[in-house]
Design a protein around this motif. Structure first.
Motif, PDB file in Angstrom:
ATOM      1  N   ALA A  19       5.675  -4.758  11.925  1.00 45.80           N
ATOM      2  CA  ALA A  19       6.679  -5.237  12.843  1.00 45.80           C
ATOM      3  C   ALA A  19       6.541  -4.523  14.139  1.00 45.80           C
ATOM      4  O   ALA A  19       6.910  -3.397  14.378  1.00 45.80           O
ATOM      5  N   ALA A  20       5.836  -4.684  14.349  1.00 47.66           N
ATOM      6  CA  ALA A  20       5.570  -4.112  15.670  1.00 47.66           C
ATOM      7  C   ALA A  20       6.859  -3.606  16.269  1.00 47.66           C
ATOM      8  O   ALA A  20       7.902  -4.202  16.139  1.00 47.66           O
ATOM      9  N   ILE A  21       6.781  -2.474  17.040  1.00 44.21           N
ATOM     10  CA  ILE A  21       7.956  -1.850  17.639  1.00 44.21           C
ATOM     11  C   ILE A  21       7.910  -2.068  19.138  1.00 44.21           C
ATOM     12  O   ILE A  21       6.921  -1.746  19.787  1.00 44.21           O
ATOM     13  N   ALA A  22       8.983  -2.593  19.700  1.00 38.75           N
ATOM     14  CA  ALA A  22       9.025  -2.852  21.136  1.00 38.75           C
ATOM     15  C   ALA A  22       8.972  -1.549  21.898  1.00 38.75           C
ATOM     16  O   ALA A  22       9.531  -0.543  21.478  1.00 38.75           O
ATOM     17  N   THR A  23       8.295  -1.560  23.033  1.00 43.05           N
ATOM     18  CA  THR A  23       8.148  -0.343  23.822  1.00 43.05           C
ATOM     19  C   THR A  23       8.466  -0.638  25.277  1.00 43.05           C
ATOM     20  O   THR A  23       7.576  -0.880  26.077  1.00 43.05           O
ATOM     21  N   PRO A  24       9.757  -0.623  25.654  1.00 49.90           N
ATOM     22  CA  PRO A  24      10.133  -0.844  27.043  1.00 49.90           C
ATOM     23  C   PRO A  24       9.599   0.251  27.933  1.00 49.90           C
ATOM     24  O   PRO A  24       9.049   1.253  27.473  1.00 49.90           O
ATOM     25  N   ALA A  25       9.830   0.111  29.236  1.00 49.79           N
ATOM     26  CA  ALA A  25       9.332   1.091  30.196  1.00 49.79           C
ATOM     27  C   ALA A  25       9.855   2.479  29.878  1.00 49.79           C
ATOM     28  O   ALA A  25      10.977   2.651  29.411  1.00 49.79           O
ATOM     29  N   GLN A  26       9.038   3.513  30.117  1.00 51.16           N
ATOM     30  CA  GLN A  26       9.404   4.879  29.820  1.00 51.16           C
ATOM     31  C   GLN A  26      10.522   5.346  30.735  1.00 51.16           C
ATOM     32  O   GLN A  26      10.597   4.994  31.903  1.00 51.16           O
ATOM     33  N   ALA A  27      11.414   6.179  30.162  1.00 52.13           N
ATOM     34  CA  ALA A  27      12.472   6.782  30.962  1.00 52.13           C
ATOM     35  C   ALA A  27      11.880   7.838  31.881  1.00 52.13           C
ATOM     36  O   ALA A  27      10.880   8.481  31.551  1.00 52.13           O
ATOM     37  N   ALA A  28      12.480   8.021  33.021  1.00 54.48           N
ATOM     38  CA  ALA A  28      11.996   9.034  33.957  1.00 54.48           C
ATOM     39  C   ALA A  28      12.326  10.422  33.447  1.00 54.48           C
ATOM     40  O   ALA A  28      13.402  10.645  32.890  1.00 54.48           O
ATOM     41  N   PRO A  29      11.414  11.415  33.559  1.00 53.00           N
ATOM     42  CA  PRO A  29      11.692  12.767  33.099  1.00 53.00           C
ATOM     43  C   PRO A  29      12.877  13.376  33.837  1.00 53.00           C
ATOM     44  O   PRO A  29      13.127  13.087  35.003  1.00 53.00           O
ATOM     45  N   ALA A  30      13.612  14.243  33.104  1.00 55.65           N
ATOM     46  CA  ALA A  30      14.724  14.954  33.722  1.00 55.65           C
ATOM     47  C   ALA A  30      14.192  16.058  34.629  1.00 55.65           C
ATOM     48  O   ALA A  30      13.024  16.414  34.590  1.00 55.65           O
ATOM     49  N   ALA A  31      15.077  16.599  35.444  1.00 55.87           N
ATOM     50  CA  ALA A  31      14.688  17.704  36.319  1.00 55.87           C
ATOM     51  C   ALA A  31      14.228  18.891  35.490  1.00 55.87           C
ATOM     52  O   ALA A  31      14.738  19.139  34.408  1.00 55.87           O
ATOM     53  N   THR A  32      13.231  19.621  35.987  1.00 53.16           N
ATOM     54  CA  THR A  32      12.654  20.709  35.203  1.00 53.16           C
ATOM     55  C   THR A  32      13.365  22.037  35.419  1.00 53.16           C
ATOM     56  O   THR A  32      13.092  22.977  34.727  1.00 53.16           O
ATOM     57  N   TRP A  33      14.233  22.165  36.337  1.00 53.04           N
ATOM     58  CA  TRP A  33      15.004  23.341  36.737  1.00 53.04           C
ATOM     59  C   TRP A  33      14.613  24.624  36.030  1.00 53.04           C
ATOM     60  O   TRP A  33      13.444  24.906  35.845  1.00 53.04           O
ATOM     61  N   GLU A  34      15.602  25.437  35.608  1.00 54.33           N
ATOM     62  CA  GLU A  34      15.258  26.746  35.057  1.00 54.33           C
ATOM     63  C   GLU A  34      15.180  26.759  33.541  1.00 54.33           C
ATOM     64  O   GLU A  34      15.169  27.818  32.934  1.00 54.33           O
ATOM     65  N   ARG A  35      15.136  25.591  32.908  1.00 50.25           N
ATOM     66  CA  ARG A  35      15.122  25.588  31.448  1.00 50.25           C
ATOM     67  C   ARG A  35      13.835  26.204  30.889  1.00 50.25           C
ATOM     68  O   ARG A  35      13.816  26.694  29.766  1.00 50.25           O
ATOM     69  N   SER A  36      12.751  26.220  31.628  1.00 49.09           N
ATOM     70  CA  SER A  36      11.506  26.822  31.159  1.00 49.09           C
ATOM     71  C   SER A  36      11.575  28.341  31.245  1.00 49.09           C
ATOM     72  O   SER A  36      12.091  28.896  32.220  1.00 49.09           O
ATOM     73  N   LEU A  37      11.032  29.022  30.229  1.00 44.89           N
ATOM     74  CA  LEU A  37      10.940  30.479  30.288  1.00 44.89           C
ATOM     75  C   LEU A  37       9.758  30.932  31.129  1.00 44.89           C
ATOM     76  O   LEU A  37       9.614  32.117  31.414  1.00 44.89           O
ATOM     77  N   ILE A 137       0.321   1.112  12.797  1.00 43.53           N
ATOM     78  CA  ILE A 137      -0.950   0.778  13.436  1.00 43.53           C
ATOM     79  C   ILE A 137      -0.788  -0.430  14.337  1.00 43.53           C
ATOM     80  O   ILE A 137      -1.246  -0.439  15.490  1.00 43.53           O
ATOM     81  N   ALA A 138      -0.095  -1.448  13.837  1.00 38.89           N
ATOM     82  CA  ALA A 138       0.113  -2.659  14.641  1.00 38.89           C
ATOM     83  C   ALA A 138       0.904  -2.341  15.902  1.00 38.89           C
ATOM     84  O   ALA A 138       0.559  -2.810  17.001  1.00 38.89           O
ATOM     85  N   ALA A 139       1.952  -1.529  15.758  1.00 45.74           N
ATOM     86  CA  ALA A 139       2.779  -1.176  16.920  1.00 45.74           C
ATOM     87  C   ALA A 139       1.987  -0.358  17.924  1.00 45.74           C
ATOM     88  O   ALA A 139       2.107  -0.549  19.139  1.00 45.74           O
ATOM     89  N   GLY A 140       1.165   0.553  17.421  1.00 38.76           N
ATOM     90  CA  GLY A 140       0.354   1.371  18.313  1.00 38.76           C
ATOM     91  C   GLY A 140      -0.642   0.548  19.101  1.00 38.76           C
ATOM     92  O   GLY A 140      -0.832   0.750  20.305  1.00 38.76           O
ATOM     93  N   LEU A 141      -1.269  -0.407  18.427  1.00 38.40           N
ATOM     94  CA  LEU A 141      -2.228  -1.277  19.111  1.00 38.40           C
ATOM     95  C   LEU A 141      -1.523  -2.173  20.125  1.00 38.40           C
ATOM     96  O   LEU A 141      -2.010  -2.388  21.239  1.00 38.40           O
ATOM     97  N   LEU A 148      -3.623   6.675  18.518  1.00 37.98           N
ATOM     98  CA  LEU A 148      -3.137   5.911  17.376  1.00 37.98           C
ATOM     99  C   LEU A 148      -2.634   6.826  16.263  1.00 37.98           C
ATOM    100  O   LEU A 148      -1.718   6.466  15.518  1.00 37.98           O
ATOM    101  N   GLY A 149      -3.232   8.020  16.168  1.00 38.87           N
ATOM    102  CA  GLY A 149      -2.768   8.973  15.165  1.00 38.87           C
ATOM    103  C   GLY A 149      -1.317   9.330  15.364  1.00 38.87           C
ATOM    104  O   GLY A 149      -0.549   9.483  14.397  1.00 38.87           O
ATOM    105  N   GLN A 150      -0.897   9.495  16.625  1.00 38.98           N
ATOM    106  CA  GLN A 150       0.494   9.801  16.907  1.00 38.98           C
ATOM    107  C   GLN A 150       1.391   8.611  16.609  1.00 38.98           C
ATOM    108  O   GLN A 150       2.515   8.776  16.115  1.00 38.98           O
ATOM    109  N   SER A 151       0.922   7.435  16.904  1.00 37.05           N
ATOM    110  CA  SER A 151       1.702   6.231  16.601  1.00 37.05           C
ATOM    111  C   SER A 151       1.965   6.133  15.101  1.00 37.05           C
ATOM    112  O   SER A 151       3.021   5.653  14.676  1.00 37.05           O
TER     113      SER A 151
END
Length: 271
Positions: A19-37, A137-141, A148-151
């Motif tokens: 069943a293939a999984i729908a994949t709409p447009a990616q969300a924009a990344p959040a601000a990177t501010w000071e959350r990184s160490l 596999i179908a959704a990844g393709l 594809l391994g991650q899919s």
């Protein structure tokens, strides 16, 4: 799972043997501010807090952190980790990864294994593994997945029974480690860690657009535009809805969390 192609195909082989999984447009990344160490040897080490919830609250900062592998941290970098109040290190990696590149957590930081790929609970699945594999596999393709391994791997983080215990233990660590902060990690800090974070933020009431944006920040911190794709995360949520019918049922029936567990997590993290 930090799911290499070899690992995904090995898991798939085990699934087919035992069943293939729908994949709409990616969300924009959040601000990177000071959350990184800002750790040179763990560039994806970052605070999970600071996000607004749908009901107007905020996820507390300085309590939960997510990261890639910690094996290469210098003494000075571990000192920075400890300075952020972190007292528990939850390792989502498998036995080989842990053996090859151990964490070496310093005194004062309790080490906990929550192996997402552990077979200690058997090779068991909530739904037909062959059908999950074929759909992945179908959704990844269909989505033009760059890996594809991650899919394949993401739906199995929901379908594989052993993963339930790892993610449950990770979330319980967040609730019960009242002596300080918690960091959980895998190898790249993007797949197993990414799903754990998506579940945690969703449990806390963070809107899905923000959950996806946090997930996509791995591309920024790892310096790779294709480290993660939002379609992979959506595939895991789709598998969750297919098996359980909704997020609340996944928490209770899949991850075996009680109402008290969920209330404790919220009390610990919401302000």
């Amino acid at each position: 799972m930090t799911i290499t192609r070899r690992a995904s195909l090995a898991l798939a082989a085990a699934l087919l043997a035992g069943a293939a999984i729908a994949t709409p447009a990616q969300a924009a990344p959040a601000a990177t501010w000071e959350r990184s160490l800002g750790l040179a040897n763990a560039t994806n080490f970052r605070d999970v807090g600071g996000y607004a919830t749908a009901d107007g609250r905020t996820v507390r900062t300085g309590v939960v952190f997510r990261s890639n592998k910690l094996a290469n941290l210098t003494a000075a970098e571990w000192q920075a980790v400890v300075a952020h109040g972190i007292t528990r290190d939850v390792d989502l990696r498998n036995a080989v990864e842990r053996s090859d590149e151990p964490d070496h957590a310093p005194a004062g930081v309790a080490y906990q294994v929550a192996d997402v790929a552990s077979l200690s609970h058997g090779i068991r699945f909530h739904d037909n593994a062959a059908l999950t594999l074929a759909a992945a596999i179908a959704a990844g393709l269909l989505s033009g997945s760059s890996d594809l391994g991650q899919s394949i791997g993401y739906p199995f983080m929901v379908n594989f029974v052993g993963a339930d215990y790892a993610f449950r233990d990770t979330l319980r660590a967040v609730a019960t480690n009242t002596s300080g902060g918690v960091v959980y990690h895998c190898s790249a800090g993007k797949d197993r860690t990414g799903w754990a974070t998506a579940v945690l933020l969703t449990l806390l009431g963070v809107p899905m657009a923000t959950v996806e944006a946090d997930f996509l920040l791995s591309n920024t911190y790892l310096g790779r535009s294709d480290a993660v794709q939002v379609a992979w995360l959506r595939a895991a949520f789709a598998e969750m809805n297919h098996i359980y019918g909704g997020f609340n049922a996944y928490l209770h029936s899949g991850l075996m969390l009680t109402d008290a567990d969920i209330a404790a997590i919220k009390a610990r993290l919401l302000v």
